[in-house]
Design an enzyme around this catalytic site. Structure first.
Site, mmCIF file in Angstrom:
data_model
loop_
_atom_site.group_PDB
_atom_site.id
_atom_site.type_symbol
_atom_site.label_atom_id
_atom_site.label_comp_id
_atom_site.label_asym_id
_atom_site.label_seq_id
_atom_site.Cartn_x
_atom_site.Cartn_y
_atom_site.Cartn_z
ATOM 1 C CB SER A 327 7.888 -3.065 3.968
ATOM 2 O OG SER A 327 7.091 -1.916 3.745
ATOM 3 C CG HIS A 370 6.242 2.690 -6.695
ATOM 4 N ND1 HIS A 370 5.578 2.841 -5.495
ATOM 5 C CD2 HIS A 370 7.564 2.747 -6.394
ATOM 6 C CE1 HIS A 370 6.450 2.961 -4.508
ATOM 7 N NE2 HIS A 370 7.663 2.912 -5.020
ATOM 8 C CB CYS A 383 5.137 -0.585 -4.676
ATOM 9 S SG CYS A 383 3.511 0.036 -5.150
#
Length: 646
Positions: A327, A370, A383
């Site tokens: 991420s 989310h 997310c």
């Protein structure tokens, strides 16, 4: 009374025969002498000329003092220490075996050491001095000097040998030296006669290797007079060589040692960059090794132990290791999409917990989803579905272009071993390397730092530094050479939209400082020291359906080498960025739990230039941090001692 004429004739004949005999003998002697002189002066002239010169005068090289290596504060990282050794010149020794036998009666030298020395002598020219043994005591040197007449060709010398006082803490950066080998000679195009001296030390890895020519210096010479037995009678003259250049690195030895100690027990890498000039303040890899083991040639046992360690202590993970960035790569994808205008910062994407692309379902880490989420919240809560969507709009080529602009997928020019280039893949790369067309699923994987994307901790730190400053920060490891300052690494503007960068920094700030941020538990609470960051978890392998059926559902249920890598990148202070830090913990699990706490602690050490006050930590962490600081400071005692000596 006058002799008869007959007697006079007889006497004359006798004298004539004697004269002829004597003349013949004399002529024969002169002929033999002439023939011998002709043989010696013409046929054997070269041999006798060589013997005469070598029995009288020898010219020997004087190895120069190797340049020293210091940290940014003048703390020695690589020094030269005195080393008593005994050397032999084979052509001066006469009977080598007999001379060595006499030597061993005076000095205890292992047989295998003698065998290696004899083998070395047989491979070298007869006039080249070969080291028989080193690291001798002064008492041994005295015995050799006293018995010099009985040891032709043997000389006791005082030389210099490399020593690394900080050992493991600087091993992967500074590297080490070792005896020059036939392999070294075969792979380098270097005609320096110093390399022909047996056991002459050259840089093997790290700065020692990459800056070898600066550190080595130039040889001197000395002329010595020896007698027929090879005993040195006197030194006729000497020309000192040129010592190697001293190198000052940008490393902060104490911060480097702290990073090593903080990662103790992990297989990890950490990098700290000074945002004002691009200086690498720390570039640490754990576990490490003792470089002093390699200086005289490492033992088979030590070498085996290092090679068979599953944590790979010989690998410089901070610059050499490459990992899917997870991420932490989302910032690249977001910047590419926002710069291209395919999405605005306020626009939302719906996250139901998964995204279907070309009949393949890509899951978000939060299976419940989310909901509607914009750029700011997508980064703060990490997310996945948001990035699955925007990557399809911008395309992989623009994402790869942004990655390279931020320093990923490039080999940065640093004088350390095996700096990895990583990989920022695009369509052309896959066609050229894989012989396949790029697929939309490849883009989706790449958008969250999976698939083909590979980065090193060094590259992630550079990426973070460029986002924090908006400039092309270039890492600098060498501060000066012989006192001459090297160019700094603070470059020109990236040319990115400053408003977008400002939003990116604010989102990274909330990752660490908002209650819903993924790194909130590893925040800094001291005023003016807040840290912005981004967590990352890169998947090593998927848990199979068969494993799930057996109850294996978490990383912790897997063997260590199958667990996910943990990553965290950060800069601080948020209001006026000074340092960027990147940490990768191999198979550490989650970035928020394994990598972020390490990065936070290293960042605080850099900001405070030493132990920060406990008030800089959240109250729940302070007891643990106090105990941790005490333990680490005990390990850092060697650095303190080195500072006191300096």
């Amino acid at each position: 009374m006058k002799k008869p004429q007959r007697d006079s004739g007889e006497s004359a004949r006798r004298l004539s025969r004697r004269a002829m005999l004597l003349g013949t003998v004399q002529l024969g002697i002169v002929g033999v002498l002439g023939w011998r002189m002709q043989s010696m002066q013409v046929e054997q002239a070269d041999q006798f000329r060589l013997l005469a010169e070598e029995n009288r005068i020898n010219i020997r090289l004087i190895p120069p003092a190797r340049g020293l290596i210091f940290d940014r504060n003048g703390l020695p990282l690589a020094e030269n220490e005195q080393n008593y050794r005994v050397v032999m010149v084979r052509e001066d020794a006469g009977d080598v075996e007999e001379t060595l036998q006499r030597l061993t009666q005076l000095v205890d030298i292992p047989q295998d050491t003698l065998d290696r020395a004899v083998e070395e002598m047989n491979r070298r020219s007869p006039f080249v001095p070969v080291t028989i043994a080193d690291r001798l005591k002064w008492e041994d040197v005295a015995k050799i000097n006293i018995n010099a007449p009985a040891l032709p060709g043997i000389t006791a010398e005082v030389g210099l040998s490399r020593h690394y006082a900080l050992g493991e803490d600087i091993a992967h950066v500074v590297g080490y030296v070792g005896p020059v080998s036939d392999y070294d000679l075969s792979r380098i195009d270097d005609q320096d006669p110093l390399l022909q001296i047996p056991k002459f030390q050259i840089g093997k890895t790290g700065v020692e290797n990459k800056l070898e020519h600066s550190l080595r210096g130039a040889a001197g010479t000395k002329r010595i007079e020896v007698n027929a037995l090879g005993r040195v009678m006197r030194e006729l003259d000497r020309q000192e060589g040129t010592p190697g250049k001293d190198i000052q690195l940008t490393l902060d030895a104490r911060l480097q040692a702290y990073a090593q100690a903080r990662m103790d027990g992990e297989s990890a890498g950490a990098v700290v960059i000074d945002l004002e000039d691009g200086d690498l303040r720390a570039i640490a890899s754990a576990p490490a090794f003792n470089p002093n083991l390699f200086v005289r040639g490492i033992s088979v046992k030590d070498w085996t132990d290092l090679n068979e360690n599953i944590y790979r202590p010989l690998a410089a993970k901070a610059a050499q290791g490459t990992y899917p960035p997870g991420s932490t790569f989302k910032m690249v994808t977001a910047l590419a999409a926002l710069e291209e205008g395919v999405i605005s910062p306020e626009e939302t994407v719906y996250c139901p917990g998964h995204t279907d692309v070309a009949d393949i379902r890509f899951h978000c880490w939060k299976r419940a989803g989310h909901g509607n989420i914009n750029f700011h919240e997508s980064l703060k809560q990490s997310c996945d579905c948001y990035y699955y969507e925007i990557c399809q709009r911008v395309g992989i080529d623009k994402i790869a272009e942004m990655a390279r602009k931020l320093g990923l997928g490039a080999k940065h020019d640093l004088p350390i071993s095996a700096v990895a280039s990583g990989l920022a893949p695009d369509k052309a790369w896959k066609r050229e390397v894989r012989g396949e067309d790029w697929r939309i699923g490849d883009t989706v994987n790449a958008s969250i730092g999976q698939g083909y994307v590979l980065t090193s901790p060094l590259q992630l730190a550079i990426m973070t530094a460029r986002i924090a400053t908006g400039r092309i920060v270039t890492p600098r490891l060498v501060k000066s050479i012989d006192g001459i300052e090297e160019p700094t690494g603070l470059g020109e503007s990236l040319g990115l939209n400053e408003n977008i960068l400002r939003r990116m920094r604010q989102s990274m700030n909330d990752v660490s400082n908002h209650r819903r941020g993924t790194a909130y538990r590893s925040r800094i609470i001291a005023d003016g020291m807040r840290m912005a960051g981004k967590t990352g978890t890169s998947q090593v392998r998927r848990i199979t359906a068969e494993e799930r059926a057996r109850g294996v559902t978490r990383n912790a249920d897997l063997p260590w080498e199958r667990r996910d890598h943990a990553l965290f990148v950060s800069f601080a202070p948020v209001e006026n960025p000074r340092f960027a830090v990147a940490v990768v913990v191999e198979h550490g699990g989650g970035g928020s739990t394994a990598a972020a706490p390490i990065a936070r602690d290293i960042m605080l050490q850099a900001l405070y230039d030493g132990d920060p006050p406990l008030e800089a930590y959240p109250s729940a962490d302070r007891d643990r941090i106090a105990e941790q600081q005490e333990r680490i400071n005990a390990r850092l005692a060697s650095v303190k001692q080195a500072q006191d000596r300096a």
